[in-house]
Design a protein around this motif. Structure first.
Motif, short mmCIF file in Angstrom:
data_model
loop_
_atom_site.label_atom_id
_atom_site.label_comp_id
_atom_site.label_asym_id
_atom_site.label_seq_id
_atom_site.Cartn_x
_atom_site.Cartn_y
_atom_site.Cartn_z
N PHE A 198 22.65 26.90 -105.25
CA PHE A 198 21.39 26.58 -104.54
C PHE A 198 21.23 27.00 -103.14
N ASP A 199 20.41 26.79 -102.17
CA ASP A 199 19.64 27.00 -100.95
C ASP A 199 21.38 27.57 -100.41
N LEU A 200 20.74 28.27 -99.62
CA LEU A 200 21.67 29.10 -97.88
C LEU A 200 22.06 27.51 -96.83
N LYS A 201 22.88 27.95 -96.52
CA LYS A 201 23.15 26.39 -95.28
C LYS A 201 24.03 27.56 -94.15
N PHE A 202 22.78 27.59 -92.63
CA PHE A 202 23.91 28.40 -91.89
C PHE A 202 23.96 27.56 -91.19
N PHE A 203 25.41 27.61 -90.23
CA PHE A 203 26.05 27.00 -89.77
C PHE A 203 26.80 27.55 -88.30
N GLU A 204 26.90 27.03 -87.12
CA GLU A 204 27.50 27.79 -86.05
C GLU A 204 29.12 28.06 -86.18
N VAL A 205 29.86 29.51 -85.79
CA VAL A 205 30.97 29.40 -85.92
C VAL A 205 31.59 30.10 -84.90
N PRO A 215 29.46 21.41 -82.20
CA PRO A 215 28.55 21.07 -80.90
C PRO A 215 28.99 19.59 -79.90
N GLU A 216 29.55 19.33 -78.84
CA GLU A 216 30.06 18.36 -78.53
C GLU A 216 28.90 18.56 -76.61
N GLN A 217 28.68 17.32 -75.99
CA GLN A 217 28.08 17.18 -75.08
C GLN A 217 28.14 18.79 -73.93
N GLN A 218 29.36 18.80 -73.58
CA GLN A 218 29.14 20.10 -72.56
C GLN A 218 28.76 21.91 -73.45
N GLY A 219 28.85 21.50 -75.09
CA GLY A 219 28.04 22.59 -75.67
C GLY A 219 28.79 22.59 -77.08
N PHE A 220 29.16 23.58 -77.65
CA PHE A 220 29.50 24.30 -78.45
C PHE A 220 31.14 24.45 -78.91
N ILE A 221 32.18 23.74 -79.51
CA ILE A 221 33.20 23.98 -79.05
C ILE A 221 34.14 23.79 -80.73
N GLN A 223 37.69 24.50 -81.97
CA GLN A 223 38.79 23.77 -81.36
C GLN A 223 40.22 25.11 -80.77
N ILE A 224 40.16 26.30 -80.56
CA ILE A 224 41.30 27.00 -80.65
C ILE A 224 40.45 27.50 -79.16
N HIS A 225 39.48 28.60 -78.67
CA HIS A 225 38.89 28.86 -77.86
C HIS A 225 37.95 27.80 -76.98
N GLY A 226 37.86 26.72 -77.06
CA GLY A 226 37.25 26.14 -76.19
C GLY A 226 35.94 26.21 -75.99
N ILE A 227 34.68 26.07 -75.24
CA ILE A 227 33.75 25.99 -75.00
C ILE A 227 33.46 27.42 -75.54
N VAL A 228 32.06 27.99 -75.96
CA VAL A 228 32.19 29.05 -77.03
C VAL A 228 30.42 29.12 -77.06
N GLU A 229 30.28 29.68 -76.13
CA GLU A 229 28.43 30.51 -77.42
C GLU A 229 28.77 30.93 -78.50
N PRO A 230 28.01 30.14 -79.67
CA PRO A 230 28.81 30.11 -81.08
C PRO A 230 27.81 31.61 -81.97
N VAL A 231 27.86 32.01 -82.43
CA VAL A 231 26.97 32.80 -83.87
C VAL A 231 26.79 32.32 -85.01
N PHE A 232 26.32 32.86 -86.06
CA PHE A 232 25.63 31.89 -87.03
C PHE A 232 26.53 32.46 -88.13
N SER A 233 27.35 32.27 -88.79
CA SER A 233 27.24 31.97 -90.65
C SER A 233 26.88 31.39 -91.39
N TYR A 234 27.05 31.36 -92.47
CA TYR A 234 26.75 30.92 -94.52
C TYR A 234 27.09 30.67 -94.87
#
Length: 357
Positions: A198-205, A215-221, A223-234
């Protein structure tokens, strides 16, 4: 807070009280009903243990064996022999770049991954498989159900200390099975042909803990570290066929790297250009691979799936043929007719490597 798995709680209660597993589970269920569902199974297990005078935690810090490590422990000291070393990865956090690296160690009781961040990753330079390491003032984290040792700024790591002896590393045992006989279970090995990819799927971590960032209104959340600047995994899925059946298999980042023999940054580059991956699919279709991992139930689709932990893309054909004995079974088809089928005989194999998803 130290997290103790429910199965471990049940086992400790059984050892101290002589109750059966069913009796312990019934009492945990009764305790949950008494508290009107306001407590988890683990919490009910803790209460049951306390009522019976059972101490669930022997030690919470200091020198411990791997088997006794639990998420939430701090200032831990352990020693182990290096089993594998993984590449250092870089990630972007706001306006600066971070690094994370890891390696696997083992002792007489089990295996665990050691994770290093930032400047600590320099400790990976010069490490070799088989070396003994002693780690002090570390803490234990949970990563998708698996324990990890994390080093902080004041943690110490000594390679081949003269006063340290590590016995024979406990090997993890995988059981070779045919797809037809799988159920929800751990530590299984499969050998089969890739019949669909199947195709690759990328997602924020989260860049700190690698857990999903949403993604939330205030940014990417996280559950442990709150608002973060995410990186991609797959992640990608493929269908494996071993002659007795087929199963959908799940390959997260580390396992996909093993499957297609590419590094993290190379795979991230496929996010904006999937053409090279389409070509890779063609080379993988029909290939025989060997995978180790766990069988889980996908409740949404009501099907079994295989969560891959380790991949061998070049299994030794002669060796595998010698290992794969068969036996003949007779069963009924959908029309009530008898059919005879050859299936592999279960065989246990040893494997000292373990990777997280």
């Amino acid at each position: 807070m130290i997290k103790l798995p429910l199965e471990t709680i049940i086992q400790k209660i059984r050892e101290k009280t002589g109750m059966t597993q069913e009796e312990v589970r019934d009492k945990i269920k009764q305790k949950m009903e008494q508290l009107a569902g306001l407590i988890s199974e683990e919490g009910a297990g803790h209460i049951l243990a306390n009522e019976n005078g059972i101490k669930l935690f022997e030690e919470e810090s200091g020198r411990l064996k791997i088997v006794h490590l639990l998420p939430g422990m701090r200032n831990v000291e352990i020693a182990g022999r290096i089993q594998d070393i993984f590449e250092v990865r870089t990630f972007q956090k706001e306006e600066r770049t971070g690094k994370v690296g890891s390696f696997m160690i083992g002792d007489e009781t089990g295996l665990i991954r050691v994770v290093l961040w930032g400047d600590q990753t320099e400790k990976l330079q010069g490490l070799e498989k088989g070396a003994v390491v002693k780690i002090q003032f570390a803490y234990i984290k949970d990563n998708q159900g698996r324990k990890e040792v994390h080093l902080r700024d004041n943690s110490n790591m000594v390679v081949n200390p003269p006063d340290e002896v590590v016995g024979e590393v406990k090997k993890r045992v995988f059981t070779r099975k045919g797809i037809y006989e799988l159920s929800e279970e751990k530590d299984v090995e499969l050998l089969g042909n890739i019949m669909q990819i199947f195709d690759l799927k990328f997602f924020e971590v989260c860049p700190h803990c690698n857990k999903r960032a949403r993604p939330e209104q205030q940014g990417f959340i996280c559950q442990i570290h709150g608002i973060v600047e995410p990186v991609f995994s797959y992640v990608t899925n493929l269908v494996l066929d071993d002659g007795t059946g087929t199963i959908r298999t799940v390959f997260f980042a580390n396992q996909l790297q093993q499957l297609i023999q590419k590094k993290h940054q190379e795979i991230i580059g496929l996010k904006d250009n999937s053409t090279p991956f389409e070509e890779l699919k063609k080379t993988l279709l029909g290939r025989i691979i060997k995978i180790n991992g766990n069988v889980t139930k996908n409740k949404m689709f009501d099907r079994l799936e295989f969560l891959v932990q380790r991949v061998d893309v070049h299994p030794n054909a002669a060796e595998e043929l010698n290992r794969t004995r068969t036996q003949r079974i007779t069963k009924m088809d959908e029309h009530g007719q008898q059919i005879v089928q050859e299936i592999p005989v279960i065989e246990e194999v040893e494997n000292v490597d373990e990777e997280h998803v």
